[in-house]
Design a protein around this motif. Structure first.
Motif, mmCIF file in Angstrom:
data_model
loop_
_atom_site.group_PDB
_atom_site.id
_atom_site.type_symbol
_atom_site.label_atom_id
_atom_site.label_comp_id
_atom_site.label_asym_id
_atom_site.label_seq_id
_atom_site.Cartn_x
_atom_site.Cartn_y
_atom_site.Cartn_z
ATOM 1 N N CYS A 1 -37.622 -40.588 44.785
ATOM 2 C CA CYS A 1 -38.960 -41.163 44.798
ATOM 3 C C CYS A 1 -39.918 -40.076 45.275
ATOM 4 O O CYS A 1 -39.863 -39.659 46.432
ATOM 5 N N ILE A 31 -30.028 -42.964 52.728
ATOM 6 C CA ILE A 31 -31.414 -42.600 52.464
ATOM 7 C C ILE A 31 -31.710 -41.284 53.171
ATOM 8 O O ILE A 31 -31.213 -41.025 54.279
ATOM 9 N N TYR A 74 -34.750 -50.829 40.911
ATOM 10 C CA TYR A 74 -34.991 -50.284 42.243
ATOM 11 C C TYR A 74 -36.421 -49.758 42.331
ATOM 12 O O TYR A 74 -36.879 -49.010 41.458
ATOM 13 N N TYR A 75 -37.078 -50.149 43.394
ATOM 14 C CA TYR A 75 -38.462 -49.742 43.630
ATOM 15 C C TYR A 75 -38.547 -48.950 44.933
ATOM 16 O O TYR A 75 -37.872 -49.269 45.917
ATOM 17 N N CYS A 76 -39.394 -47.953 44.949
ATOM 18 C CA CYS A 76 -39.708 -47.324 46.221
ATOM 19 C C CYS A 76 -41.111 -47.757 46.620
ATOM 20 O O CYS A 76 -41.953 -48.088 45.783
ATOM 21 N N LEU A 88 -32.214 -41.884 47.535
ATOM 22 C CA LEU A 88 -31.243 -42.919 47.855
ATOM 23 C C LEU A 88 -29.944 -42.537 47.162
ATOM 24 O O LEU A 88 -29.836 -42.636 45.947
ATOM 25 N N ALA A 91 -40.521 -43.283 41.034
ATOM 26 C CA ALA A 91 -39.070 -43.372 41.194
ATOM 27 C C ALA A 91 -38.375 -42.884 39.928
ATOM 28 O O ALA A 91 -38.883 -43.072 38.816
ATOM 29 N N TRP A 111 -36.748 -48.351 49.975
ATOM 30 C CA TRP A 111 -36.225 -48.764 48.678
ATOM 31 C C TRP A 111 -35.996 -50.271 48.691
ATOM 32 O O TRP A 111 -35.426 -50.806 49.646
ATOM 33 N N ARG A 145 -35.009 -53.636 45.789
ATOM 34 C CA ARG A 145 -34.423 -53.867 44.472
ATOM 35 C C ARG A 145 -34.574 -55.319 44.073
ATOM 36 O O ARG A 145 -34.694 -56.206 44.920
#
Length: 121
Positions: free
Chosen positions: A22, A70, A94-96, A81, A6, A36, A38
């Motif tokens: 990502c 998205i 934020y994580y994918c 995103l 990401a 995604w 968070r």
């Protein structure tokens, strides 16, 4: 396995815009959907948005619906995103993540490292 990277986080003013990316690598030939998530300081991780690998249909959490979008570029194995009109409460890491069955936290198959988004009010 799928590796996820990401990027795009940073400091953004409320009401401005920011785009997270990502990039997926590894066994991306499999039908993985991407999502995604968070995690804000002191809070549990929550789902933000997902996109289906089969038909590209999106899902949005109510808190971001109408503001975040998205999208995916299959040729680049990248999901984006677009964060429009971010609010202070969107501040989070934020994580994918990639999934095969369900785009919910416990069911995600692979996670990338997070990217920090800080929204200044």
């Amino acid at each position: 396995d799928v590796q996820l990277q990401a990027s795009g986080g940073g400091l953004v003013q409320a009401g401005a815009s920011l785009r997270l990316s990502c990039a997926a690598s590894g066994s991306t030939g499999s039908n993985y959907g991407l999502g995604w998530f968070r995690q804000a300081p002191g809070k549990e991780r929550e789902g933000v948005s997902c996109i289906s690998s089969s038909d590209g249909s999106p899902y949005y959490a109510d808190s971001v619906k109408g503001r975040f979008t998205i999208s995916s570029d299959n040729a680049r194995n990248t999901v984006y995103l677009q964060m429009n009109s971010p609010k202070y409460e969107d501040t989070a890491v934020y994580y994918c993540a990639a999934y095969t069955l369900y785009c919910v936290d416990p069911a995600m198959d692979f996670w990338g490292k997070g990217t920090l988004v800080t929204v200044s009010s």
